[in-house]
Design an enzyme around this catalytic site. Sequence first.
Site, PDB file in Angstrom:
ATOM      1  N   THR A 187     -49.877 -61.214 -27.495  1.00 38.39           N
ATOM      2  CA  THR A 187     -48.543 -61.042 -28.100  1.00 38.39           C
ATOM      3  C   THR A 187     -47.510 -61.098 -26.978  1.00 38.39           C
ATOM      4  O   THR A 187     -47.883 -61.292 -25.816  1.00 38.39           O
ATOM      5  CB  THR A 187     -48.447 -59.675 -28.813  1.00 38.39           C
ATOM      6  OG1 THR A 187     -48.376 -58.655 -27.801  1.00 38.39           O
ATOM      7  CG2 THR A 187     -49.635 -59.404 -29.708  1.00 38.39           C
ATOM      8  N   CYS A 188     -46.233 -60.892 -27.321  1.00 40.73           N
ATOM      9  CA  CYS A 188     -45.218 -60.967 -26.270  1.00 40.73           C
ATOM     10  C   CYS A 188     -45.365 -59.807 -25.277  1.00 40.73           C
ATOM     11  O   CYS A 188     -44.893 -59.882 -24.156  1.00 40.73           O
ATOM     12  CB  CYS A 188     -43.828 -61.006 -26.866  1.00 40.73           C
ATOM     13  SG  CYS A 188     -43.524 -59.668 -28.003  1.00 40.73           S
ATOM     14  N   ASN A 189     -46.022 -58.738 -25.688  1.00 41.01           N
ATOM     15  CA  ASN A 189     -46.145 -57.572 -24.809  1.00 41.01           C
ATOM     16  C   ASN A 189     -47.518 -57.385 -24.189  1.00 41.01           C
ATOM     17  O   ASN A 189     -47.703 -56.510 -23.353  1.00 41.01           O
ATOM     18  CB  ASN A 189     -45.801 -56.299 -25.587  1.00 41.01           C
ATOM     19  CG  ASN A 189     -44.326 -56.000 -25.515  1.00 41.01           C
ATOM     20  OD1 ASN A 189     -43.661 -56.438 -24.572  1.00 41.01           O
ATOM     21  ND2 ASN A 189     -43.803 -55.301 -26.487  1.00 41.01           N
ATOM     22  N   SER A 228     -47.712 -49.309 -28.122  1.00 40.34           N
ATOM     23  CA  SER A 228     -46.608 -50.272 -28.174  1.00 40.34           C
ATOM     24  C   SER A 228     -45.411 -49.796 -27.367  1.00 40.34           C
ATOM     25  O   SER A 228     -45.234 -48.596 -27.161  1.00 40.34           O
ATOM     26  CB  SER A 228     -46.170 -50.490 -29.623  1.00 40.34           C
ATOM     27  OG  SER A 228     -47.209 -51.056 -30.347  1.00 40.34           O
ATOM     28  N   GLU A 233     -44.535 -49.203 -33.795  1.00 40.07           N
ATOM     29  CA  GLU A 233     -44.067 -50.471 -34.381  1.00 40.07           C
ATOM     30  C   GLU A 233     -45.140 -51.038 -35.325  1.00 40.07           C
ATOM     31  O   GLU A 233     -46.343 -50.843 -35.112  1.00 40.07           O
ATOM     32  CB  GLU A 233     -43.707 -51.483 -33.288  1.00 40.07           C
ATOM     33  CG  GLU A 233     -44.872 -51.893 -32.433  1.00 40.07           C
ATOM     34  CD  GLU A 233     -44.884 -53.374 -32.143  1.00 40.07           C
ATOM     35  OE1 GLU A 233     -44.480 -54.140 -33.015  1.00 40.07           O
ATOM     36  OE2 GLU A 233     -45.344 -53.742 -31.054  1.00 40.07           O
ATOM     37  N   GLN A 277     -45.378 -54.386 -36.405  1.00 42.64           N
ATOM     38  CA  GLN A 277     -45.757 -55.790 -36.188  1.00 42.64           C
ATOM     39  C   GLN A 277     -47.116 -55.957 -35.510  1.00 42.64           C
ATOM     40  O   GLN A 277     -47.862 -56.887 -35.821  1.00 42.64           O
ATOM     41  CB  GLN A 277     -44.679 -56.441 -35.325  1.00 42.64           C
ATOM     42  CG  GLN A 277     -44.555 -57.930 -35.565  1.00 42.64           C
ATOM     43  CD  GLN A 277     -43.596 -58.573 -34.567  1.00 42.64           C
ATOM     44  OE1 GLN A 277     -42.991 -57.891 -33.742  1.00 42.64           O
ATOM     45  NE2 GLN A 277     -43.473 -59.878 -34.650  1.00 42.64           N
ATOM     46  N   GLY A 314     -15.522 -58.873 -39.957  1.00 43.93           N
ATOM     47  CA  GLY A 314     -15.979 -59.433 -38.680  1.00 43.93           C
ATOM     48  C   GLY A 314     -17.097 -60.428 -38.946  1.00 43.93           C
ATOM     49  O   GLY A 314     -17.762 -60.347 -39.988  1.00 43.93           O
ATOM     50  N   GLU A 350     -21.939 -61.572 -33.763  1.00 41.52           N
ATOM     51  CA  GLU A 350     -23.394 -61.446 -33.746  1.00 41.52           C
ATOM     52  C   GLU A 350     -23.865 -60.147 -34.429  1.00 41.52           C
ATOM     53  O   GLU A 350     -24.795 -60.161 -35.229  1.00 41.52           O
ATOM     54  CB  GLU A 350     -23.854 -61.483 -32.271  1.00 41.52           C
ATOM     55  CG  GLU A 350     -25.332 -61.707 -32.067  1.00 41.52           C
ATOM     56  CD  GLU A 350     -25.879 -62.914 -32.814  1.00 41.52           C
ATOM     57  OE1 GLU A 350     -25.214 -63.972 -32.858  1.00 41.52           O
ATOM     58  OE2 GLU A 350     -26.984 -62.776 -33.386  1.00 41.52           O
ATOM     59  N   THR A 351     -23.197 -59.025 -34.092  1.00 40.39           N
ATOM     60  CA  THR A 351     -23.593 -57.729 -34.664  1.00 40.39           C
ATOM     61  C   THR A 351     -23.444 -57.740 -36.179  1.00 40.39           C
ATOM     62  O   THR A 351     -24.328 -57.277 -36.914  1.00 40.39           O
ATOM     63  CB  THR A 351     -22.730 -56.596 -34.064  1.00 40.39           C
ATOM     64  OG1 THR A 351     -22.690 -56.770 -32.662  1.00 40.39           O
ATOM     65  CG2 THR A 351     -23.252 -55.241 -34.415  1.00 40.39           C
TER      66      THR A 351
END
Lengths: 275, 432
Positions: free
Chosen positions: B49-51, B107, B112, B114, B187, B190-191
């Site tokens: 995984t990414c981690n 994690s 988490e 996922q 607005g 991005e947020t």
Amino acid sequence: MDLIVFRLLPIVIFLVAAFLLAWWVRIFSHPSRIGEERASSFGGVVSIIFIGWAIVATVVQGQAPVLNIGQLLFFLGILIWAAQSYLQSKVRQRMLVLLPLVVIVTMFLSGILLGTGRPERIAENLSGGTTGVHMVLSMAGVAMLLGSGVFAAEQLTLHRHLKNRIFGRWFSYLPSLEDLDRLRRHSLKAGWLIVTFSLLMALVWMQIGNSTSSALISHLHPMLTLWTILTMFVLANKYGWLAINRLAATSLFLSVLVLVLLLVSLYEIFGKDFA
Amino acid sequence: MRLEMIGLNHTTSSIDIRDKAALGPDRIEETVKTLLRVHDISGVVILSTCNRTEIYISPKFHTPQADLREMFEALTGISSIEANSAYIYQDEEAARHLFRVASGLDSQLLGEVQVLSQVKDAYHKALELNSSNNILNKLFTRALECGKFVRSNTGISQGAVSVASAAVQLATRVYGSLEGHNVLLVGAGETARLTAKYLVKSGVTSWRVSNRTVANGQVVADLIGGEVVNFPPTAEDISWADLVITATSSSVAVVTMETVSSALRKNKELKLFLDLAMPRDVELAVRNLPNTYVYAVDDFKEMVASSLKAREQEAVRAEKLVMKQVKDYVDWYNSNRITPAIQQLQEVFETIRVRELEKNIRHFNEIDHEQIDLLSRSLMKKVTNHIIANLRHANTNGDDINLAKALSKVLVSEDEENLNEVLEQLDYELSH
């Protein structure tokens, strides 16, 4: 038979309710989704058993279990729990059962301590089918109004937590503010409808029976006053005369008022039991 | 036990090393095939995984740590110095590690969700490549069950852990289900987009977008299926909305006390203002109005901190549940370590049964052949089950292995090679 129905079963019911309360307290301190689901299902089953007891007691003594103060408190506790069990199935978060359970367990315990036993003979003012129906309806109305107070208390708790930014367990586990408000209004409206019907029934009954009993008239006056206040609260909720948290506060106040009037009425009806 | 794992994650290696070591879907098949071909192992599952990049191996015999590191280095392409940061666990510790990973206890973001589906994907990939054996099958299915069980029985995955999810959680605390509620988005940065995305996932379908630059507002409105309205929002827009999200870069408040008061005169329902801007977009005094709840960035951060703290407390309970699940897995393993001897026993008995049946079947009428076959099977099954039950029952202090060894020696006389292999495996189990 009397020993089982009026002594042993109430103790069993009290122990079951106390166990359920302990279970929910445990879930509150140790969150568990599975535990919540199981406790909710168990609560539903328990409410059916409770109502079963009320029916059996009615059949055995020939009148609803309202013949003494112990029976009455017990019966009221059962009605509150049945209403709460039904209403909690309408929301996702279930932690709202904690407060009603505390109230119910207290009522059951008080009922047992004051005595749920079957009286040797039914007092004249408590006999007859019409009286039974009137009392059961009144109790159901009171149960709904007290339930509305419970929702109001929870609504105010969540409101306080939201306003003061307290993001703890109550914040996470209580149903949403809108759900609580909806449940509170439904309970209030249902309570008002039942009480109104019960009151109308009593008035019609008095008219038909041409009753001029001073005891009945003195009982009627505070009930009519309560009904008037109640109607005002229902209208205030319907037309949004106050802010939502204030409406919740008034519901709570109304529940306390109902409780006080109930105790006064009980004292009038069963006063001799205390003596 | 024949289980080992080597890997690295966010606690042991920098993101650069993790990137280099990552075994993406395109590399997994090749890596698995290499492992099975070159090394003496009977099963492998790769979790990347990414981690983290972790390789779970079921070896025929345990590999020395140095060899494992060398293998990891060769497979992932990291340097030997980088491979030194990799962790190695064997047997029960390896199982415990995977169970913790599946439960979200290992994690970066505690609890988490996922990672559970990533473990599931890794296992399914191994099944697809036919690289898993019964030890790894059981390990991964138990780990997945453990991940679900821990999440259902503790609050390890509860509460908001990002500003956007905190905003959504607050909205659900006020409204319950968000379906059917009107949302005004002030607005289009991005947020605002990220929060809108979360809310769309939560079921919000009715949107109005108010943005200084109408064209940008229109882009967001098209994205979420809303309509563009004036900037700053009018009392009518606020009156229409149940939930107002503000995330502009304006230096002055765009939602004023006056506008909200006017809106509340038209609609007395509950209103929630989620102010994600810095500085604030909603005037502070709005908080004091009836039926309104106003939250700013600091509140969301506080919510996130509170959730993380609650998760840390729940982690203690989760660890206990994991330990129990690991123990169950080890018990399962121990009750199955005599499997080679059992298989051998069944094979020998079956050979005898078939041989005797073939020799004697001609003495019976053809009509009875099927019954005789069934009877012989049933007889053998009863005898073997009786022996197996007693073998398993002796599962203390290696008694089961000693019995299995004796049984293997007694049963097999002609197949010397097979006997030696079974005895070797049993000896290895006894020494580990």
